[in-house]
Write a protein that holds these residues in place. Structure first.
Motif, mmCIF file in Angstrom:
data_model
loop_
_atom_site.group_PDB
_atom_site.id
_atom_site.type_symbol
_atom_site.label_atom_id
_atom_site.label_comp_id
_atom_site.label_asym_id
_atom_site.label_seq_id
_atom_site.Cartn_x
_atom_site.Cartn_y
_atom_site.Cartn_z
ATOM 1 N N HIS A 1 -67.259 -16.845 14.144
ATOM 2 C CA HIS A 1 -66.802 -15.550 13.669
ATOM 3 C C HIS A 1 -67.319 -15.281 12.257
ATOM 4 C CE1 HIS A 1 -63.825 -15.681 16.984
ATOM 5 N NE2 HIS A 1 -63.711 -16.952 16.639
ATOM 6 N N TYR B 1 -57.472 -12.242 12.403
ATOM 7 C CA TYR B 1 -58.371 -12.896 13.354
ATOM 8 C C TYR B 1 -58.080 -14.391 13.428
ATOM 9 C CZ TYR B 1 -60.872 -8.527 12.430
ATOM 10 O OH TYR B 1 -61.198 -7.209 12.258
ATOM 11 N N THR C 1 -68.672 -13.470 17.021
ATOM 12 C CA THR C 1 -68.268 -12.182 16.467
ATOM 13 C C THR C 1 -68.896 -12.028 15.100
ATOM 14 O OG1 THR C 1 -66.158 -12.329 17.610
ATOM 15 C CG2 THR C 1 -66.344 -10.685 15.868
#
Length: 427
Positions: A381, A406, A424
Motif C-alpha cells: 500500500h 487503511y 494500492t
C-alpha cells in the motif's frame, strides 16, 4: 597530537553538557499554528504549556480515560534489560498487537499524539497493545553487567535488535496472552522483524499471526537522504562518538534543539534538515505536536547500529553485521557475512510505503515485497498522499485519514486470516 585530540574532545564534551544543563529546564509551549511560534507571541492565548511533554509513557497512557499501563521489563539472552510497555482499555479483540519503533526514537512515538495516538486508537478498538523500547533508548538502558558508560554496552548492531530484543518480546507476549500477535514495525522496527523471522522462522510462525511494515527498511535502495553522505567519513565519526559518548550517538541531542522551538524560523530550520534526511513535506507539520516531535520523539542509538545500516547501504545486500574476515569466519563460518534469507519468512506480510520517503524508498520496499514468498504477500500500500515522507508515519497531522483508516482495516484482515496480495498506490 593525541593529547591535543583528547583535549579538543574534552572541551566539546564540557560545552555540550553545559548547554544541555542550561536548557533542560526550559518549558515547552505549543501553539495552534506555526506562525504563532514567536518570542513576541509566545505568551498569547494561541500558545500554552503542554503537560504531556513532562510525562513518561506510562503516565501518558494512564491519563487516558479507562486505560491501564503496565511496564514489563525483560532480560534478553545477551544480557540487555529492555522495557515493553503494555497499554489497554477493555480488551475485546483476541489478537494482541506488538508495535516496534524506528532508529533514534522510543515507544513514546506511539502515545504522544493525544487523542490520535495509535496506541490509544487501537486500545479504543479493544486491542491489547505491547510496545517494545529497543535497547539503548531512554527506557531500556539496563544490562546485567554493563553500564552505558562502558563502550562494550554500545557494541550491538541491528542483528542483535532482531534476534534478541524482538525475539524476546514476541515470546513474552505469547507467554503472557497465550495468543499469537500481529506485529507492526516502523522503519528499524521492520528490519528487526525481518531479521528475527528469517533467522527463527519456526518461532515466528508459532508466536506471530501477521506482520505490518510501515516504511520498511532493508537495503536503502534508491535512497535520496543526505545521510548517505556520512558513509565516507563514518570511520572518523565513529571514533569521535566512542571518544565523546562511549558509542552512544548524540545523547540528549534533542535538548540542543529546544531553543529553536521558540520561533517559527527555528521550527522551519529544524524541519528543513528533517526534510533533507527523510523527505520534504511542510504541509503535514502539526503545530500542536511539533515540540513533542523534537523533544520527546528524538532518542539515541548505538554507533554500531548505524555502522550496520551503512554496511547494508554500501553493499546493497541485506546481510549480517560484518566484523571483518577473521571474526566472520569464527561467527559465521564464512569470510563474508551471510544474507538474511527473506524466503524463509513464514508470516503473512503487508507493507505501507510513503511515495516521498527519501530513506526507506518505494524501490527498497518493492525489492523487499518481491523477495518474500508469494504466499505471504498480503498487500503493498502506498499512502494516498504524494508528499508522504518517512517521518509522516509518526507526525503527519492527517494520520487518521491518510494512514490509520487503511492500516486498521489491514489489521482486521490479518486478525481474521484474510490475506490478499493487493497493491494500492495513492488511493
Amino acid at each position: 597530537m593525541y593529547s591535543c585530540h583528547r583535549l579538543v574532545i574534552a572541551l566539546i564534551t564540557v560545552v555540550y553538557l553545559i548547554f544541555i544543563d542550561s536548557n533542560i529546564v526550559q518549558s515547552i509551549k505549543v501553539c495552534r499554528s506555526i506562525s504563532d511560534y514567536s518570542l513576541l507571541n509566545i505568551a498569547k492565548k494561541n500558545c500554552y504549556d503542554d503537560p504531556v511533554t513532562d510525562l513518561n509513557i506510562s503516565e501518558i497512557i494512564r491519563s487516558w480515560p479507562g486505560f491501564t499501563a503496565e511496564e514489563h521489563y525483560l532480560t534478553t539472552e545477551d544480557g540487555y534489560k529492555v522495557l515493553v510497555e503494555r497499554s489497554y482499555s477493555k480488551i475485546t479483540q483476541k489478537t494482541p498487537i506488538i508495535i516496534v519503533h524506528g532508529i533514534a526514537m522510543s515507544a513514546l512515538g506511539w502515545v504522544n499524539r493525544g487523542n490520535v495516538s495509535i496506541a490509544r486508537l487501537l486500545g479504543e478498538l479493544g486491542y491489547d497493545v505491547w510496545m517494545l523500547n529497543y535497547r539503548g533508548t531512554w527506557y531500556s538502558k539496563g544490562h546485567v553487567n554493563l553500564t552505558t558508560n562502558n563502550p562494550e554496552y554500545w557494541k550491538y548492531n541491528v542483528n542483535d535488535l532482531g534476534n534478541y530484543d524482538v525475539r524476546s518480546t514476541v515470546r513474552m507476549v505469547y507467554e503472557q496472552t497465550n495468543r499469537k500477535a500481529i506485529y507492526i514495525g516502523y522503519s528499524m522496527g521492520t528490519t528487526g522483524f525481518f531479521i528475527y523471522s528469517s533467522t527463527f522462522p519456526n518461532e515466528a510462525k508459532k508466536y506471530t499471526k501477521g506482520m505490518i511494515g510501515l516504511a520498511p527498511a532493508i537495503n536503502f535502495r534508491g535512497t535520496k537522504s543526505v545521510i548517505r553522505y556520512t558513509s565516507p567519513v563514518w570511520p572518523i565519526l565513529k571514533r569521535v562518538i566512542y571518544s565523546l559518548w562511549n558509542g552512544e550517538i548524540l545523547p540528549g541531542f534533542s535538548v540542543l534543539l529546544k531553543p529553536l522551538l521558540a520561533s517559527s524560523a527555528g521550527i522551519y530550520t529544524i524541519q528543513s534538515v528533517v526534510n533533507l534526511i527523510f523527505g520534504d513535506d511542510y504541509a503535514q507539520m502539526d503545530p500542536l505536536r511539533y515540540p513533542q516531535f523534537v523533544t520527546q520523539l528524538l532518542d539515541t542509538a548505538g554507533v554500531e547500529v548505524w555502522s550496520h545500516y551503512l554496511q547494508i547501504y554500501e553493499s546493497g545486500v541485506f546481510q549480517n553485521y560484518d566484523y571483518g574476515e577473521e571474526i566472520n569466519l569464527q561467527k559465521y563460518g564464512t569470510s563474508t557475512p551471510p544474507k538474511y534469507d527473506l524466503q524463509k519468512i513464514p508470516v503473512p506480510i503487508s507493507l505501507f510505503v510513503g511515495a516521498n520517503d527519501w530513506l526507506a524508498t518505494p524501490l527498497n520496499a518493492e525489492e523487499l515485497y518481491s523477495g518474500i514468498q508469494p504466499s505471504i504477500r498480503c498487500g503493498y500500500h502506498v499512502v494516498p498522499y504524494e508528499k508522504f515522507s518517512h517521518t509522516d508515519f509518526l507526525v503527519a497531522k492527517d494520520l487518521p485519514t491518510l494512514l490509520y483508516k487503511y492500516l486498521f482495516e489491514v489489521i482486521r484482515e490479518h486478525d481474521e486470516g484474510r490475506c490478499e496480495a493487493t497493491t494500492t498506490r495513492n488511493g
